[in-house]
Design a protein around this motif. Structure first.
Motif, mmCIF file in Angstrom:
data_model
loop_
_atom_site.group_PDB
_atom_site.id
_atom_site.type_symbol
_atom_site.label_atom_id
_atom_site.label_comp_id
_atom_site.label_asym_id
_atom_site.label_seq_id
_atom_site.Cartn_x
_atom_site.Cartn_y
_atom_site.Cartn_z
ATOM 1 N N SER A 109 0.817 -1.223 0.000
ATOM 2 C CA SER A 109 0.000 0.000 0.000
ATOM 3 C C SER A 109 0.851 1.273 0.000
ATOM 4 C CB SER A 109 -0.943 0.000 1.209
ATOM 5 O OG SER A 109 -0.199 0.082 2.420
ATOM 6 N N ALA A 110 2.148 1.132 -0.004
ATOM 7 C CA ALA A 110 3.042 2.298 0.068
ATOM 8 C C ALA A 110 3.005 3.100 -1.234
ATOM 9 C CB ALA A 110 4.467 1.835 0.349
ATOM 10 N N PRO A 111 3.191 4.412 -1.131
ATOM 11 C CA PRO A 111 3.161 5.280 -2.316
ATOM 12 C C PRO A 111 4.491 5.266 -3.082
ATOM 13 C CG PRO A 111 3.519 6.614 -0.365
ATOM 14 C CD PRO A 111 3.342 5.188 0.106
ATOM 15 N N VAL A 112 4.759 4.145 -3.780
ATOM 16 C CA VAL A 112 5.959 4.040 -4.610
ATOM 17 C C VAL A 112 5.565 3.552 -5.997
ATOM 18 C CG1 VAL A 112 7.596 3.663 -2.719
ATOM 19 C CG2 VAL A 112 6.493 1.707 -3.781
ATOM 20 N N GLU A 113 6.406 3.874 -6.960
ATOM 21 C CA GLU A 113 6.152 3.480 -8.339
ATOM 22 C C GLU A 113 6.318 1.967 -8.478
ATOM 23 O OE1 GLU A 113 8.762 5.618 -7.444
ATOM 24 O OE2 GLU A 113 7.399 7.325 -7.466
ATOM 25 N N GLU A 114 5.628 1.416 -9.464
ATOM 26 C CA GLU A 114 5.627 -0.045 -9.627
ATOM 27 C C GLU A 114 6.999 -0.655 -9.900
ATOM 28 O OE1 GLU A 114 4.643 -3.712 -9.103
ATOM 29 O OE2 GLU A 114 3.359 -2.033 -8.559
ATOM 30 N N PRO A 115 7.852 -0.073 -10.699
ATOM 31 C CA PRO A 115 9.155 -0.750 -10.852
ATOM 32 C C PRO A 115 9.878 -0.929 -9.511
ATOM 33 C CG PRO A 115 8.903 0.926 -12.539
ATOM 34 C CD PRO A 115 7.753 1.097 -11.584
ATOM 35 N N VAL A 139 8.664 -10.783 -13.861
ATOM 36 C CA VAL A 139 7.686 -9.899 -13.214
ATOM 37 C C VAL A 139 8.294 -8.518 -12.986
ATOM 38 C CG1 VAL A 139 6.409 -9.505 -11.060
ATOM 39 C CG2 VAL A 139 6.333 -11.750 -12.156
ATOM 40 N N VAL A 140 9.513 -8.476 -12.490
ATOM 41 C CA VAL A 140 10.181 -7.192 -12.231
ATOM 42 C C VAL A 140 10.406 -6.443 -13.539
ATOM 43 C CG1 VAL A 140 12.270 -6.108 -11.315
ATOM 44 C CG2 VAL A 140 11.260 -8.047 -10.115
ATOM 45 N N LEU A 141 10.848 -7.142 -14.563
ATOM 46 C CA LEU A 141 11.079 -6.509 -15.861
ATOM 47 C C LEU A 141 9.774 -6.008 -16.477
ATOM 48 C CD1 LEU A 141 13.755 -9.001 -17.212
ATOM 49 C CD2 LEU A 141 14.158 -6.625 -16.485
ATOM 50 N N SER A 142 8.712 -6.794 -16.349
ATOM 51 C CA SER A 142 7.429 -6.369 -16.919
ATOM 52 C C SER A 142 6.823 -5.198 -16.155
ATOM 53 C CB SER A 142 6.440 -7.538 -16.992
ATOM 54 O OG SER A 142 6.020 -7.909 -15.700
ATOM 55 N N GLN A 149 18.820 -2.146 -13.954
ATOM 56 C CA GLN A 149 18.263 -1.813 -12.634
ATOM 57 C C GLN A 149 18.139 -3.062 -11.762
ATOM 58 O OE1 GLN A 149 14.798 0.433 -14.134
ATOM 59 N NE2 GLN A 149 15.383 1.991 -12.615
ATOM 60 N N VAL A 150 17.757 -4.172 -12.378
ATOM 61 C CA VAL A 150 17.679 -5.429 -11.624
ATOM 62 C C VAL A 150 19.060 -5.802 -11.109
ATOM 63 C CG1 VAL A 150 17.208 -7.911 -11.783
ATOM 64 C CG2 VAL A 150 15.615 -6.268 -12.811
ATOM 65 N N GLU A 151 20.062 -5.699 -11.964
ATOM 66 C CA GLU A 151 21.434 -6.018 -11.561
ATOM 67 C C GLU A 151 21.894 -5.090 -10.427
ATOM 68 O OE1 GLU A 151 25.740 -5.847 -13.684
ATOM 69 O OE2 GLU A 151 24.136 -6.810 -14.834
#
Length: 193
Positions: A109-115, A139-142, A149-151
């Motif tokens: 529920s936190a106000p952060v962007e989906e990525p 899922v993270v990439l989509s 960024q994942v790395e």
């Protein structure tokens, strides 16, 4: 159990440096800093370089985002010292304490962007279970995170899974709010070197 080495395992020159730091900052030297002086050839120098690169090197994640990742991984690991240190640093970097508190209280529920939310979910799973799958990465990439960024996020996760375990093994003392704030200002100004 706090190991005596954090208080007494240093040469005289290092003890004098700690005394000077305490005099100037009016805060005790955090145990996270003390440990890098204990065995600089084995852990300290390498850990500082790796952590600095993960937290302050080039990345599409902001410094605030990476500090939040460190705080989140530390929360999953239940490392009080590291949660305090990196939530303070993230709050200061974002200039948004409620946002950091919301992520640590309830990521969904936190106000952060989906990525970022999706990346934090993945880092939480990796920290709890010690593994992630190709589907977790998809899922993270989509959600909009790039492969780089994942790395970068995985580097933050690795650094703080190590640091959290050391904090617990050595019994790092939890600082006062003023101590965490002073440490946060230092980390934002100088990084992890």
């Amino acid at each position: 159990m706090r190991l005596d080495v954090l208080d007494n395992g240093y040469p005289r020159r290092t003890k004098l440096l700690f005394a000077l730091i305490r005099l100037v900052s009016r805060q005790p030297v955090p145990d996270a800093a003390r440990i890098v002086f204990y065995r600089p050839d084995f852990y300290g120098d390498r850990a500082k370089e790796f952590t600095h690169e993960a937290m302050r090197g080039p990345s599409d994640w902001s410094v605030a985002d990476r500090e939040l990742m460190a705080a989140y991984v530390s929360k999953v690991n239940e490392s009080s010292f590291c949660v305090g240190a990196h939530s303070a640093t993230s709050r200061l970097a974002y200039q948004d304490g409620p946002r950091v508190a919301a992520v640590l209280a309830d990521l969904e529920s936190a106000p952060v962007e989906e990525p970022l939310r999706s990346t934090l979910r993945m880092l939480g799973k990796l920290t709890r279970e010690g593994t992630v799958t190709a589907d977790d990465m998809r899922v993270v990439l989509s959600a909009g995170a790039s492969p780089q960024q994942v790395e970068d996020a995985l580097a933050v996760c690795a650094a703080f899974n190590i640091t959290d375990r050391l904090a617990d093994a050595f019994g790092f003392e939890v600082l006062s709010p003023e101590g965490f704030e002073a440490g946060a200002r230092y980390l934002l100004k100088r990084g992890y070197r």
